[in-house]
Motif scaffolding. Structure first.
Motif, PDB file in Angstrom:
ATOM      1  N   VAL A  20       0.829  -1.208   0.036  1.00 49.38           N
ATOM      2  CA  VAL A  20       0.040   0.138   0.163  1.00 49.38           C
ATOM      3  C   VAL A  20       0.884   1.224   0.032  1.00 49.38           C
ATOM      4  O   VAL A  20       1.730   1.412   0.828  1.00 49.38           O
ATOM      5  N   ILE A  21       0.642   1.996  -1.150  1.00 54.55           N
ATOM      6  CA  ILE A  21       1.644   3.122  -1.205  1.00 54.55           C
ATOM      7  C   ILE A  21       0.879   4.442  -1.042  1.00 54.55           C
ATOM      8  O   ILE A  21       1.436   5.367  -0.784  1.00 54.55           O
ATOM      9  N   ILE A  22      -0.294   4.257  -1.365  1.00 52.41           N
ATOM     10  CA  ILE A  22      -1.119   5.463  -1.163  1.00 52.41           C
ATOM     11  C   ILE A  22      -2.375   5.236  -0.238  1.00 52.41           C
ATOM     12  O   ILE A  22      -3.552   4.653  -0.408  1.00 52.41           O
ATOM     13  N   PRO A  23      -2.079   5.144   1.157  1.00 58.75           N
ATOM     14  CA  PRO A  23      -3.047   4.805   2.232  1.00 58.75           C
ATOM     15  C   PRO A  23      -4.352   5.442   2.295  1.00 58.75           C
ATOM     16  O   PRO A  23      -5.314   4.988   3.012  1.00 58.75           O
ATOM     17  N   LYS A  25      -6.958   5.891   1.094  1.00 55.88           N
ATOM     18  CA  LYS A  25      -8.481   5.237   1.054  1.00 55.88           C
ATOM     19  C   LYS A  25      -8.584   3.917   1.571  1.00 55.88           C
ATOM     20  O   LYS A  25      -9.654   3.331   1.497  1.00 55.88           O
ATOM     21  N   VAL A  26      -7.566   3.232   2.228  1.00 54.38           N
ATOM     22  CA  VAL A  26      -7.252   2.024   2.426  1.00 54.38           C
ATOM     23  C   VAL A  26      -7.542   1.911   3.868  1.00 54.38           C
ATOM     24  O   VAL A  26      -6.733   2.292   4.548  1.00 54.38           O
ATOM     25  N   GLY A  29      -5.957  -3.407   4.031  1.00 51.43           N
ATOM     26  CA  GLY A  29      -5.382  -4.041   3.023  1.00 51.43           C
ATOM     27  C   GLY A  29      -5.360  -5.679   3.217  1.00 51.43           C
ATOM     28  O   GLY A  29      -6.488  -6.228   3.642  1.00 51.43           O
ATOM     29  N   ALA A  35     -10.528  -6.824   1.301  1.00 50.53           N
ATOM     30  CA  ALA A  35     -10.088  -5.437   1.611  1.00 50.53           C
ATOM     31  C   ALA A  35     -11.152  -4.299   1.766  1.00 50.53           C
ATOM     32  O   ALA A  35     -12.292  -4.765   1.225  1.00 50.53           O
ATOM     33  N   LEU A  37     -12.252  -0.193   1.634  1.00 48.92           N
ATOM     34  CA  LEU A  37     -11.821   1.094   1.165  1.00 48.92           C
ATOM     35  C   LEU A  37     -13.058   1.969   1.491  1.00 48.92           C
ATOM     36  O   LEU A  37     -13.991   1.694   1.795  1.00 48.92           O
ATOM     37  N   LYS A  38     -12.431   3.268   1.701  1.00 48.91           N
ATOM     38  CA  LYS A  38     -13.407   4.372   2.089  1.00 48.91           C
ATOM     39  C   LYS A  38     -14.282   4.488   0.786  1.00 48.91           C
ATOM     40  O   LYS A  38     -14.001   4.403  -0.201  1.00 48.91           O
ATOM     41  N   GLY A  39     -15.482   4.466   1.285  1.00 54.09           N
ATOM     42  CA  GLY A  39     -16.561   4.712   0.029  1.00 54.09           C
ATOM     43  C   GLY A  39     -17.685   5.868   0.129  1.00 54.09           C
ATOM     44  O   GLY A  39     -16.969   6.928   0.388  1.00 54.09           O
TER      45      GLY A  39
END
Lengths: 334, 334
Positions: A20-23, A25-26, A29, A35, A37-39
Motif C-alpha cells: 500500500v503506497i497511497i493509504p 482510501k485503504v 489491505g 479489503a 476502502l473508504k466509500g
C-alpha cells in the motif's frame, strides 16, 4: 526455500510489505476476508478475490460445470458476508482449454449467474484466455457495508461467545463420498454434495444480525473451523475455548462419517469449505442475534465456545476434559 | 462446438446475456476496456481484470519473475488508462507450483509493486493457491475517472482523426528476438525487450489530454492495432481509413524486422501487446492534444488515419493505394 516449506500463510506475510503506497482510501489491505476502502454515503467498499484451479479446488470427474460456476461465485460472496457486507459486482477471469466444448462454458456461466441472481451480484466484466494444461477461474468481487457495521477478524474480546451458523463438516464428508464411492444413502449423499458444491454464503444471516449490534468479529469457514479460530485468535490477540459437544453436525454428515469410519468431529473441525460464518458476540446479545437470524431465514446459530485471554491458548472440551486444540486446516503448497 | 471454433470474442458475446441483474449502478458492463460503475463526488468507478497464463502469455524461459510481475500490473493499468482513468487499487491472485522457489515469488511481487508505485496503485488483497501444472496470475484493478471525461470505445464519429501514442510493433519484434535468437544489435534487443516486458501504460498521457476535451474514443492496443481498430469501429458504428506511412515504428523495430525478414508494418498492424493508446479526436483538437501530452511527458502522438462512415469499411492507404485492411490480431482459443 520453496513454497512447500514456507506455506500459504508464510508467503502472504512475506508479500504484504510495501503493497500500500497511497493509504488515504485503504481502511484494511491484505489480511482479512476482503479489503476495505473508504466509500460513499456512509458505506465502505469491500473487495476480494478467489482463484479456483482444476484438480486443486475441483475436478471435472466429480463436479459439473454448473456446480463449478455456482461455487466460484458462492465462495466470493461468502468473503463479503464475512465482513458484514452486501455483495454487488463481480469480474470473472476464465482460463480454458481450446478443445473445451462451448456448452461446458455456457453451463459454468449459468452456475455463476444463478448464484449471482440469488445474492444480487452483477457480472460486469472479465477476461477469457486459453490455457493448454489446466482450467482456472478467478472471481473478483465488490460489495459494500455501512461504516459502523463492518466486521473484522480482529474485534474478538475475552468473554465474547463463539457462534457458528448452520452446521459443519458436510463439505468434507462429501469429499469422501465423491472420491471413495461406496453404497451411500442417497439423501446423505445429496446433502453432502450440496454442502460441497452449493455452499450458501451467509449474507441474509449476517445482514439480519447486524442491527443487534452485538457481533465483534466474523470470518467465513473456508479452511476449516480450527484454521479460522486460529486466524481470529491471532488477529484479535485472544484465545478460544471450544465445546466439542456443542459443534453442530448434520445427521447426514454423521451417517457418512460412520460409513467411512471417520470421526464426524474431525470433519467439522478440520474439513473446511463449509462457508459457514464463525462469529464472536457479546454474551448479552447472543439470544437476540439467534432470534434475528432465525426470523430472517431460519438458519440456526449455535454457541460453540468462548473467547478467552490469549494466555489461555486455544483449547477444546471433549467429554468434560479440556485439551489443547492443535492448529490445522487447508494450507496451499503444503 | 468447441472454443477453438467459436473464438474468444464469440464466447464473450455468448456469455454476456443476463449478467447484469441490478443495473442501477452499472454504467457499462462487459464490452469495454473496463466496467464503469456510478461512483462518488463526480467520479465513476472503473473495474477491470486480466489473467496471464504460463506458456500462453509468458514463458519462464524468456521472462524474469520481475518482468512477469511488472507486465501483469502494466496491462491492467493500461485498461484503466484506456477509459481516461486513474488506476488506484489492485487485487492479485497467484497460482503457483509448490516446488517454486520463494525468491521467484518475491521478485514477481517486486515487479508488481514497482509498476504499482510508478502508477499509484496499491495492492490491497489477493489469493495465493497451488497449481501443479501451470502458473497463473490474475489481477483485478479499480480506478476512477471524472463522469464527464470517461472515454468509451463507442464515441468515434466520422471526421474524427485516428491517433496513436508512442510507436507500434516493438513488442511483436521482441517475440522474434526472444524465440529465434540471432546475433541482434544489443540496443535493438534491449528496446524490443523493454517494449515487450515493461510496456508503459499511458496514464500520464491520457490524463494530460483530457482537459483539451477533444477525444471521442479510446482503446488500448493489446491485441494489435488492426484488432483494436475493428473493435472501435464495431462499438462506434463507423469505418476507418489508415495511412500506412504515418504509423510510427521505432528504428529498433525496423532493424529487427530486417534481421528476421519481416515487414515492420506487419509487426505494427497485427503484433499486439504494445499497450499504446488508440484515440479518436475531433480534428480541430488534434494539435492541442499533441501539445498537452508532449508538455506533460514528451510522448509523441501521431495521426495515422481518419474515422469514416461505416459503409466505407476499414481500409489502409499503402503507397498511395487504398486497400481493404483485413481483420486480425490475437484471439484466444484460435
Amino acid at each position: 526455500m520453496n513454497l512447500k516449506s514456507l506455506g500459504e500463510f508464510g508467503l502472504i506475510e512475506r508479500l504484504k510489505a510495501g503493497c500500500v503506497i497511497i493509504p488515504d482510501k485503504v481502511v484494511m489491505g491484505i489480511g482479512d476476508d476482503a479489503a476495505v476502502l473508504k466509500g460513499e454515503n456512509g458505506y465502505l467498499t469491500l473487495a476480494s478475490t478467489d482463484m479456483l484451479v482444476e484438480d486443486v479446488h475441483f475436478t471435472l470427474s466429480t463436479a459439473t460445470a454448473w456446480e463449478i460456476g455456482y461455487k466460484t461465485m458462492a465462495v466470493n460472496v461468502s468473503d463479503i458476508a464475512a465482513m458484514g457486507g452486501i455483495p454487488e459486482q463481480a469480474l470473472i477471469s476464465l482460463a480454458l482449454r481450446p478443445e473445451q466444448q462451448v456448452e461446458f462454458v455456457d453451463e459454468l456461466y449459468e452456475g455463476l449467474r444463478e448464484c449471482g441472481r440469488r445474492f444480487g451480484v452483477n457480472i460486469i466484466g472479465g477476461d477469457t484466455v486459453s490455457s493448454p494444461r489446466a482450467m482456472v477461474i478467478n472471481l473478483a468481487i465488490l460489495g459494500r457495508v455501512e461504516e459502523e457495521a463492518c466486521l473484522y477478524r480482529n474485534g474478538a474480546r475475552p468473554g465474547d461467545i463463539l457462534l457458528v451458523t448452520g452446521d459443519l463438516g458436510g463439505a468434507a464428508a462429501a469429499l469422501d463420498a465423491l472420491f471413495t464411492p461406496r453404497p451411500v444413502p442417497p439423501e446423505a449423499l445429496a446433502y453432502a454434495r450440496k454442502r460441497h458444491f452449493q455452499p450458501t454464503p451467509r449474507v441474509t444471516e449476517i445482514r439480519a444480525a447486524l442491527p443487534v449490534k452485538g457481533l465483534t468479529a466474523a470470518d467465513d469457514i473456508s479452511d476449516g473451523l480450527v484454521a479460522e479460530v486460529y486466524t481470529v485468535a491471532q488477529a484479535s490477540g485472544v484465545g478460544f475455548i471450544l465445546e466439542a459437544d456443542a459443534i453442530p453436525i448434520a445427521a447426514a454428515t454423521r451417517e457418512l462419517a460412520a460409513l467411512y469410519q471417520k470421526d464426524p468431529l474431525e470433519y467439522a473441525l478440520y474439513g473446511g469449505e463449509d462457508f459457514e460464518l464463525l462469529l464472536t458476540c457479546r454474551p448479552d446479545k447472543v439470544a437476540a442475534v439467534q432470534k434475528a437470524i432465525a426470523d430472517a431465514c431460519g438458519t440456526p446459530v449455535t454457541p460453540i465456545g468462548q473467547v478467552v485471554p490469549a494466555e489461555e491458548g486455544i483449547t477444546i472440551v471433549i467429554n468434560g476434559e479440556r485439551r489443547p486444540l492443535p492448529p490445522g486446516g487447508y494450507n496451499h503448497f503444503q
